[in-house]
Design an enzyme around this catalytic site. Structure first.
Site, PDB file in Angstrom:
ATOM      1  CB  THR A  39      -0.897   0.038   1.254  1.00  0.00           C
ATOM      2  OG1 THR A  39      -0.089  -0.321   2.388  1.00  0.00           O
ATOM      3  CG2 THR A  39      -2.046  -0.941   1.147  1.00  0.00           C
ATOM      4  CG  ASP A  40       5.143   0.903   0.398  1.00  0.00           C
ATOM      5  OD1 ASP A  40       4.552   0.249  -0.499  1.00  0.00           O
ATOM      6  OD2 ASP A  40       6.341   0.734   0.679  1.00  0.00           O
ATOM      7  N   GLY A 128      13.338  -9.947   6.078  1.00  0.00           N
ATOM      8  CA  GLY A 128      12.214  -9.043   5.902  1.00  0.00           C
ATOM      9  C   GLY A 128      11.993  -8.152   7.114  1.00  0.00           C
ATOM     10  CB  SER A 131      19.069  -6.251   8.756  1.00  0.00           C
ATOM     11  OG  SER A 131      19.381  -6.567   7.416  1.00  0.00           O
ATOM     12  CG  ASP A 176      11.204  -0.952   5.502  1.00  0.00           C
ATOM     13  OD1 ASP A 176       9.987  -1.176   5.637  1.00  0.00           O
ATOM     14  OD2 ASP A 176      11.921  -1.586   4.712  1.00  0.00           O
TER      15      ASP A 176
END
Ligand code: ADP
Ligand code: MG
Length: 386
Positions: A39-40, A128, A131, A176
């Site tokens: 959705t981003d 996922g 990192s 993120d």
């Protein structure tokens, strides 16, 4: 060396490596996405949280423009570079992340002196859990402070994105680093990807007698890149045909009409994004009103939508989700870009062991690689430790 708030070990190792004590120690967490997948880039909603696994960096400014980098993870050894020679695409391996954010800050006019840096991270690589963003967010938080640049969280989010997109060359969005920089203990980060508006939503699973299990399938499918590009293209096509700026502007109530103008595949891609945005909004409302125990059905529906409409799941993720549900989890879904990576399973504390063993057994029976299973809790965003 990892897993404690004691910074003496990383400071000592820094001193052994570089000869002097660091100016400070900073940390930034990895993240898991509770709900809101793909959705981003459609300017929609996501609901990730910062996890209790972090990248820590000890850093000391130098009086020249050299950069020296070492990770306790090993492999690459000491990396040396000059800030005068940074160009998009330069650098190798993990050094691209610290160098990328230094480059992005320089590009916006911040004077970045050379620095020595030691990285120690317990965010698992390639599972996922981002990192790479944990590294970038720890480094940009440190550099923002020691250079006196004084940028706010929203600017740091955008600079980190520029580092990833332009310097590293990865076409990623803002989810993120928003979770890593703006997360808070006991909360998920409800992010509007159109305007970066953030609301912290209470998500204290533990207090509700639940744990969030992450099941790392260890699968990294080779068509992930192509799959991502083609999904993005379908979303753009869908928005264009429907005459909207982004799929964010399409509501669940518009889907019937959309069915009349979109081809079958595009309709299913659009339907995933539109219903997923709606599920994020429902999750935010339910978490506020009733708590973590009330969102299980939304996780299940999200997984079904990604499996059937967006077609980004894989047999390992489906098995992880089905087995968790059959053994007591109250909701489960794949998380992340798809075609591999991790699933999450919201699980009553008393069922945790049963779910773990059942998933490991079912993977063995199917001939899949043994998954890695661990819990994550919503933790603080990036901060200075010492
Ligand atoms: P993810 O961000 O989902 O974990 P990525 O492929 O984006 O996966 O980032 C993984 C990369 O980040 C690794 O290939 C490595 O370059 C770097 N990395 C992550 N953690 C460390 C670490 N502790 N030491 C060195 N490099 C690391
Ligand atoms: Mg990454």
């Amino acid at each position: 060396m990892t897993g404690t708030t004691d910074t003496s070990a990383i400071s000592l190792r820094f001193k052994e490596t570089f000869g002097q004590a660091p100016d400070g120690v900073w940390q930034a967490p990895g993240r898991v996405n509770l709900i809101g997948e793909h959705t981003d880039y459609n300017e929609g909603f996501v609901l990730p949280f910062a996890i209790d696994r972090t990248a820590r960096v000890a850093l000391r400014l130098r009086d020249d423009s050299r950069v020296r980098l070492l990770s306790t993870f090993g492999g690459q050894g000491l990396v040396e570079a000059s800030l005068d020679d940074l160009r998009p695409g330069s650098g190798q391996g993990w050094s691209r992340y610290p160098l990328g954010v230094a480059w992005a800050l320089q590009e916006r006019g911040v004077v970045v002196p050379g620095f020595d840096l030691l990285l120690d991270s317990d965010v698992p690589l390639g599972a996922g859990l981002s990192s790479s963003h944990a590294i970038e967010c720890a480094v940009i938080t440190a550099l923002n402070e020691v250079t006196g640049a004084g940028l706010g969280a929203e600017e740091l989010v955008l600079e980190t994105q520029r580092a990833e997109n332009l310097f590293v060359g990865a076409p990623t969005g803002i989810m993120d680093q928003s979770a890593s920089l703006r997360g808070a203990k006991g909360h998920a980060v409800f992010l509007d990807c159109r305007d970066q508006h953030v609301d912290l939503v209470p998500f204290d699973a533990e207090a509700s007698g639940l744990v969030l299990l992450v099941i790392d399938t260890k699968v990294s499918h080779s068509h992930a890149d192509g799959g991502y590009a083609s999904r993005r293209a379908s979303c753009e096509l869908g928005a264009q045909v429907l005459g909207v700026r982004a799929l964010r502007d399409v509501g669940v109530e518009d889907l019937e009409e959309a069915a009349g103008v979109l081809d079958g595949t595009t309709l299913r891609r659009v339907r995933h994004v539109v219903t997923e945005n709606d599920r994020v909004l429902q999750a935010v409302e339910l978490l506020g009103a009733q708590g973590p125990g009330s969102i299980g059905h939304l996780l299940d529906a999200s997984h079904a939508s990604m499996r059937d409409d967006f077609e980004i799941s894989c047999p390992e993720l489906d098995l992880a989700v089905e087995t968790s549900r059959a053994n007591g989890s109250i909701g489960a879904r794949m998380t992340g870009g798809g075609f591999g990576g991790s699933a999450i399973a919201l699980t009553p504390v008393g069922h945790e062991q049963q779910v773990r063993s059942a998933v490991v057994r079912s993977f063995a029976r199917a001939g899949f690689t043994e998954p890695d299973i661990f819990t994550v809790t919503p933790a603080a965003g990036a901060l200075r430790l010492a």
